[in-house]
Design a protein around this motif. Structure first.
Motif, PDB file in Angstrom:
ATOM      1  N   GLN A  72      -8.199  19.154  31.367  1.00 24.20           N
ATOM      2  CA  GLN A  72      -9.617  19.105  31.019  1.00 24.20           C
ATOM      3  C   GLN A  72     -10.426  20.166  31.766  1.00 24.20           C
ATOM      4  N   ASP A  73     -10.017  20.474  32.979  1.00 25.58           N
ATOM      5  CA  ASP A  73     -10.747  21.479  33.765  1.00 25.58           C
ATOM      6  C   ASP A  73     -10.235  22.894  33.548  1.00 25.58           C
ATOM      7  N   GLY A  74      -9.327  23.086  32.611  1.00 26.98           N
ATOM      8  CA  GLY A  74      -8.800  24.405  32.307  1.00 26.98           C
ATOM      9  C   GLY A  74      -7.581  24.787  33.110  1.00 26.98           C
ATOM     10  N   SER A  75      -7.130  23.967  34.017  1.00 26.54           N
ATOM     11  CA  SER A  75      -5.964  24.281  34.846  1.00 26.54           C
ATOM     12  C   SER A  75      -4.670  24.054  34.069  1.00 26.54           C
ATOM     13  N   VAL A  76      -3.599  24.593  34.615  1.00 27.16           N
ATOM     14  CA  VAL A  76      -2.283  24.444  33.984  1.00 27.16           C
ATOM     15  C   VAL A  76      -1.749  23.053  34.299  1.00 27.16           C
ATOM     16  N   PRO A  77      -1.325  22.303  33.258  1.00 24.21           N
ATOM     17  CA  PRO A  77      -0.805  20.962  33.516  1.00 24.21           C
ATOM     18  C   PRO A  77       0.559  21.035  34.208  1.00 24.21           C
ATOM     19  N   GLU A  78       0.856  20.006  34.977  1.00 20.98           N
ATOM     20  CA  GLU A  78       2.133  19.940  35.684  1.00 20.98           C
ATOM     21  C   GLU A  78       2.827  18.631  35.309  1.00 20.98           C
ATOM     22  N   PHE A  79       4.102  18.761  35.026  1.00 19.52           N
ATOM     23  CA  PHE A  79       4.902  17.614  34.595  1.00 19.52           C
ATOM     24  C   PHE A  79       5.969  17.311  35.644  1.00 19.52           C
ATOM     25  N   SER A  80       6.346  16.036  35.717  1.00 17.10           N
ATOM     26  CA  SER A  80       7.235  15.604  36.792  1.00 17.10           C
ATOM     27  C   SER A  80       8.620  16.247  36.709  1.00 17.10           C
ATOM     28  N   SER A  81       9.106  16.478  35.529  1.00 17.08           N
ATOM     29  CA  SER A  81      10.444  17.069  35.384  1.00 17.08           C
ATOM     30  C   SER A  81      10.388  18.572  35.127  1.00 17.08           C
TER      31      SER A  81
END
Length: 413
Positions: A262-271
């Motif tokens: 939502q803030d424009g940052s790159v999402p991070e996933f657990s795997s």
């Protein structure tokens, strides 16, 4: 009156002098003889009756013959007499009766003619129906193509999606629908359809629409995830999410799908870790297989293993590395692959009589090879050493265009 001179004693003496009457037959023999005599009399009488009946019939025919002949002659003379009477202005009652007879005869002939015509029509209809049924029985059923081709659009547009099965297998599908105005309109319609897809009817999980918002950038789609999304937490879930996005925008002239929070940052996933974008134009060099999530639906799906070349991908199609998928190339069929700048050549080492295969098996093999070739960047494929020059719309004497997108599906929306 003169009295008799015979005395009683004299009469008795005379009677005694008569010879004795003696019958040695038994009562049974006498009765049997009488029965035989009665039977002979009955048989003779029965034989006599048919003879008398036949003579009587002949007599009656002889007596009636002149009357019948006269009546026949009178009937045969009716028409000439009618014409003569009409021309000479004869009795009006006679003319009326003759006209009535003529009309009755004509009407009878018309009825017979109509009946004959009706009978001929019925026989013709039955014959045509029988021929149609015979042709239907002889004409083999045509297997339906699984993929979407250019000729399927006919002024329409298509909307690809990535569904997810209960085994977490991502499945690409293609929906043909009305064209939208502009890229923004297409993206809006894409999301509308995503919310209407009957995923459970096709044996899939309720996975779409994805939790987030799509917007268009320059040759790209930007997907902003909802804060409460559930696409992180395991490799299978992240794998399904990644390929759902990939299949939803592949082959639409876009370069990439960009992901952001939502803030424009790159999402991070657990795997996966940081997950910033998906390349939509990369050659996957993957092999296609048959997948049926519910035993009823049939899908051609890639195994998403990059094998580095189209030759390796097609070789891998002979066997699957998972029990979920089935090979679409029968084990007794061997092929060679030749690459060129214009198209890919698939040569069957032994002449393939495609009519010896089950229709669905043949269709899955041809389309599986076409889709596998497309995953390596080929738009046309030339098949060689097939007995038939054409089959189910495929012209094997010239290069065949690869499908636009896999697994064409329709539904009421």
């Amino acid at each position: 009156m003169k009295q008799s001179e015979w005395k009683d004693r004299d009469i008795e003496d005379l009677i005694k002098k008569l010879p004795q009457i003696k019958d040695d037959r038994t009562p049974q023999s006498i009765y049997a003889k009488i029965e035989r005599q009665n039977k002979k009399t009955f048989i003779a009488f029965n034989r006599f009756i048919p003879t008398v009946a036949a003579l009587a019939a002949i007599f009656i025919m002889v007596m009636l013959a002149p009357t019948v002949l006269n009546q026949f002659n009178e009937n045969s003379m009716d028409k000439p007499e009618m014409k003569s009477t009409e021309s000479s202005g004869g009795d009006s009652d006679t003319n009326s009766a003759q006209d009535s007879l003529a009309k009755s005869s004509d009407k009878s002939e018309m009825i017979h003619d109509d009946a004959d015509k009706d009978q001929m029509t019925v026989e013709k209809d039955n014959s045509e129906l029988s021929m149609a049924e015979t042709e239907k029985e002889i004409q083999p059923a045509t297997a339906e193509r699984l993929s979407l081709y250019e000729e399927d659009l006919e002024g329409q547009d298509y909307y690809p999606y990535g569904l997810v099965s209960p085994e977490a297998v991502p499945v690409p599908i293609s929906i043909v629908d009305r064209p939208a105005e502009g890229e923004e309109g297409w993206l809006i319609r894409h999301e509308e359809i995503a919310g209407e897809l009957p995923e459970s009817e096709w044996g899939m999980e309720d996975f779409l629409p994805l939790k987030g918002q799509f917007t268009l950038g320059e040759n790209k789609v930007i997907f902003t995830l909802d804060p409460e999304h559930s696409y992180s937490g395991g490799s299978a879930v992240e794998y399904a999410f990644y390929h759902s996005l990939l299949y939803s925008f592949q082959h639409k002239g876009l370069n990439e799908v960009v992901l952001q929070e939502q803030d424009g940052s790159v999402p991070e996933f657990s795997s996966t870790g940081e997950f910033s974008s998906i390349d939509l134009n990369e050659d996957a060099h993957t092999a296609y297989y048959l997948y049926s999530p519910n035993g009823r639906e049939r899908f051609l799906v890639p195994d998403n293993i990059n094998r580095g070349s189209v030759k390796e991908s097609i070789q891998a199609m002979k066997s699957s590395e998972t029990s979920l998928f089935q090979s679409v190339i029968p084990k007794n069929i061997n092929i060679s692959v030749t690459e060129s700048d214009g198209f890919l050549t698939i040569n069957f080492l032994n002449e393939l009589d495609i009519e010896t295969l089950d229709e669905e098996t043949a269709m899955e093999m041809i389309e599986g090879i076409l889709l596998t070739s497309k995953s390596s960047g080929y738009e046309r494929v030339q098949f060689e050493n097939i007995k038939q020059e054409s089959w189910n719309g495929f012209m094997f004497n010239e290069p065949i265009e690869t499908p636009i997108s896999p697994n064409k599906k329709t539904f009421e929306n």
